[in-house]
Every structure is written in C-alpha cells, then in structure tokens.
Scaffold this active site. Structure first.
Site, PDB file in Angstrom:
ATOM      1  CB  SER A 114      -4.679 -15.136   5.131  1.00 26.07           C
ATOM      2  OG  SER A 114      -3.470 -15.390   4.458  1.00 26.07           O
TER       3      SER A 114
ATOM      4  CB  CYS B 124       1.417 -13.754   6.088  1.00 25.57           C
ATOM      5  SG  CYS B 124      -0.124 -13.841   7.035  1.00 25.57           S
ATOM      6  CG  LEU B 125       1.216 -19.851   8.107  1.00 22.13           C
ATOM      7  CD1 LEU B 125       0.948 -19.794   9.603  1.00 22.13           C
ATOM      8  CD2 LEU B 125       0.228 -20.790   7.428  1.00 22.13           C
TER       9      LEU B 125
ATOM     10  CG  HIS C 126      -0.584  -9.834   3.429  1.00 24.21           C
ATOM     11  ND1 HIS C 126      -1.207 -10.833   2.716  1.00 24.21           N
ATOM     12  CD2 HIS C 126      -0.594 -10.245   4.715  1.00 24.21           C
ATOM     13  CE1 HIS C 126      -1.589 -11.803   3.542  1.00 24.21           C
ATOM     14  NE2 HIS C 126      -1.216 -11.451   4.764  1.00 24.21           N
TER      15      HIS C 126
ATOM     16  CD  GLU D  92       0.683  -9.905  -0.718  1.00 20.50           C
ATOM     17  OE1 GLU D  92      -0.437 -10.019  -0.210  1.00 20.50           O
ATOM     18  OE2 GLU D  92       1.728  -9.883  -0.038  1.00 20.50           O
TER      19      GLU D  92
END
Length: 395
Positions: A57, A284-285, A368, A370
């Site tokens: 990213s 995210c994206l 995120h 994770e």
C-alpha cells in the site's frame, strides 16, 4: 569531527529531501545511493517499520516515521508483509548504532541497501510532519550518496532533489494496484505466527475464499487461513468470471496503493461479484473499490491516515476501537446510496471507516484490522466474514 554514524555505515554520505513547495532538509544517507520520488507522508506508529516498508500500500510513497528511533530491532525473515520493500523511500530522525533482537538477521540499513531503497536520517521529522499536516501530503524526492554530510542545502544535490520532487505526477489518477499485484494465481495455506512455533499451516478448510490481490498483506491471508479458509489469490485484473469459476464461498478485496478510481477492472469485477450474492469483504483499497462498485465516490485526503493509534467508533454499539490505518483516499459518506449503511467512523476527523450493503452479504473497512504489530481491536471483522460465508448474515 567524525559523524556519529560513520562507524555503523562506513563513509557517511550526504542526502537531501526536497518537497515540491521548495522546502529542503539535509541529512545523511542510510540506504542506497541515488534518487527516489513519491508522495511524502507521515506515519505515527511507534513499532513495525519492517511491516510498514514492505506493505504494498506504500508503493510510490516516501514514508516519514514520526517515532524518533528507527532500526533498533533490526530486520528478520518473518515480519515482512510482502517479499520486498514497496515504499519509495524512508525518512527518519535517528538510526541507532546497534540493533538487538533475538530474531534479527539484518540491519535496517543493510536491508535498504540490499533492495536499492534510498533513505535519509538525521533531519527534523517533527518539522517535516508539521509541514505535511498543515499543508497536506506533498510530492517529494530524496537524493543521496554524493559528497560529505554537512554540504550546503543549496548545493547541486538539493537542486536535483527539488527537480525530481516537482516532476513526480502525484498519486491522484495513478493506478498502482495492477503494478504491485501478483502476475498469476496462487494458493495460500499459512496461518498466524506463534512464538517458538513460527507460522502454522491450514490442515482442514471450512471455506474457500478467492482473494483479489491489489497489494495484499500476508498477515491478512494468514488471519483468513487461521479461521479455516483455503485461499486462492487472483491478480488484480482478473475478471469476476475467473473468480466465480472457482466456486468460492467468499470474495476478499485486498488493500493496495494508489487512486481507486482508475481501477475500472476491479470496480467492475467487484460489482458483478457483489450482485451475484457471494459474501464479500473489503479492506483499505478493497473498501474503496466496494464503494465505487456500489455507486459512491472517493476523494483524495489532505494528508491521509497513516499510523497504529487511530480511534474508530462502531456505530451500532458505540464502542471505540484503536486501529491501524494507511490510506490517502477516502470514501465520501454523503455519496453512499440507500442500500449502504455506515458502520464505522473515524474519531479523528469523522471520515468514513466502514459500511455494509443492506441488500447483499457484503461489508468493508477502511483501516487495517490485521495490523501486525498493532492494535487487534477489529480482528473480529474476519470472524464476521466467516459467519457470512456460513450463512449467519447478521453475526
């Protein structure tokens, strides 16, 4: 007087960071000689520099770490989020002379040099962060490896850096997902890391997940596998039919770099898969791709969210969770259609952090969950995805 880094790095070489607005910073090179350009952003995480630099990213971004001492635990063979460094460059205040950790196998400087990454240390990262916070993320460049540290900022080196900074086109309109994605499909079976045991391996799968790789982090795949998911990873440009042909129980849309709007291939595939009714989870994206596929808009943020200490509120419960963030684009909440319900918002700036489709088994999150290392408050989102695949729509 000799520079304090001379004994650790050998002959210390001058480096200059230039912002497109003309601001110059002097420092010393701690990576490869040469030049690099990209969007300069700041990250407020206190740990995890290896994970940050190897996160796809961060492609075409020069990362400024606000924590002053970076490199004191070295680099190991297990903590990378991808096989290589994706950040365009690194900016730090101080590189410790010694690195100590029982898993360390390489110094930060040697890792940067080995992967030909230009990096600079010894500058005022607090001043740089204030500039980026007040003026917004800027295009910038680092030129390193010519002359002794301490050369004047108006030197030829500084002029080179300024020219490179001003020639960088910026991330808006830049499709980077296809450039960092895998070239071909592959299977993933590794599960989460445990002290003394390392990574595990999926023995028995409950579900089959097809993951679109827009720049996927390996810990995302491990957390899915930990929950009983056999994973087939597809290239970013794979169409919906390629995923459906694998008869998946769920679709995962990964994190990744760049502007989501030029990723028409991903938007169209996500739209078709969501409408087909396959349980879908985006991060995210992938969150932004899901929004665009649902008819919403995305916008470029002033300086983005980058760090491991961002408070996010879950609207259904009022619970506040600390999250890891890394994004420079956001979904415009006002543009969400009626079949989308906001689930999470940032308590820093009120920006959209998550939404769900009310007519399809699909949801997404901007941050995120994770994070490794980092807060794990939102790890239950992976459980929610597993529950969706198991038919528990509202679990």
């Amino acid at each position: 007087m000799k520079h304090p880094l001379r004994h650790a790095l050998g002959e210390v070489q001058h480096a200059v960071l230039a912002l497109a607005d003309g601001t110059l910073f002097e420092g010393v090179s701690i990576g490869a000689a040469g030049h690099t350009s990209g969007e300069v952003v700041f990250n407020t995480a206190m740990t995890g520099y290896q994970e940050i630099l190897s996160d796809p990213s961060y492609s075409r971004q020069i990362v400024t770490l606000t924590y002053p001492h970076i490199g004191n635990t070295g680099i190991n063979g297990e903590d990378g989020e991808s096989p290589r460094i994706h950040a365009a460059g690194l900016v730090i205040k101080d590189l410790p002379l010694l690195a100590s950790n029982f898993r360390s196998s390489l110094s930060l400087s040697d890792w940067l040099r080995g992967q030909n990454i230009v990096a600079i240390a010894g500058l005022d990262t607090r001043k740089l962060t204030r500039i980026l916070r007040e003026r917004g993320a800027q295009n910038g460049a680092i030129v390193a490896g010519a002359g002794e540290a301490g050369a004047r900022a108006d030197s030829a080196l500084a002029q080179q850096a300024l020219a490179h900074a001003r020639s960088f086109p910026g991330l808006a309109g830049m499709d980077l997902a296809r450039t960092v994605s895998t070239a071909s499909a592959y299977e993933w079976h590794a599960t989460e890391w445990r002290l003394g045991k390392g990574f595990g391996r999926l023995d028995r799968a409950r579900f089959h997940v097809v993951a679109y790789d827009y720049g996927v982090k390996t810990n995302i795949l491990r957390m899915l596998a930990e929950r009983g998911c056999r994973i087939t990873v597809l290239p970013a440009q794979a169409g919906a039919q390629a995923a459906l042909a694998l008869n998946p129980d769920g679709i995962f849309l990964s994190n990744g770099p760049g502007d989501p709007q030029p990723c028409g291939y991903a938007i169209e595939a996500a739209r078709e898969l969501i409408e087909h009714g396959v349980p879908t989870f985006g991060i995210c994206l992938g969150h932004q791709i899901m929004a665009l596929a649902s008819g919403a808009r995305t916008v470029k943020m002033k300086f983005g969210h980058h760090g491991a200490n961002h408070p996010v509120q879950e609207l259904a419960t009022g619970k506040v969770m600390i999250t890891s963030q890394n994004h420079g684009f956001a979904v415009d909440a006002e543009s969400l259609p009626a079949n989308c319900r906001v689930t999470h918002v940032s308590l820093f700036d009120g920006s959209l952090q998550g939404f769900m489709r009310t007519d399809r088994p699909a949801f997404c999150f901007q941050g995120h969950p994770e994070a490794s290392p980092g807060p794990h408050d939102l790890a239950p989102l992976f459980d929610r995805f597993v529950n969706l695949m198991g038919g528990q729509q509202h679990a």
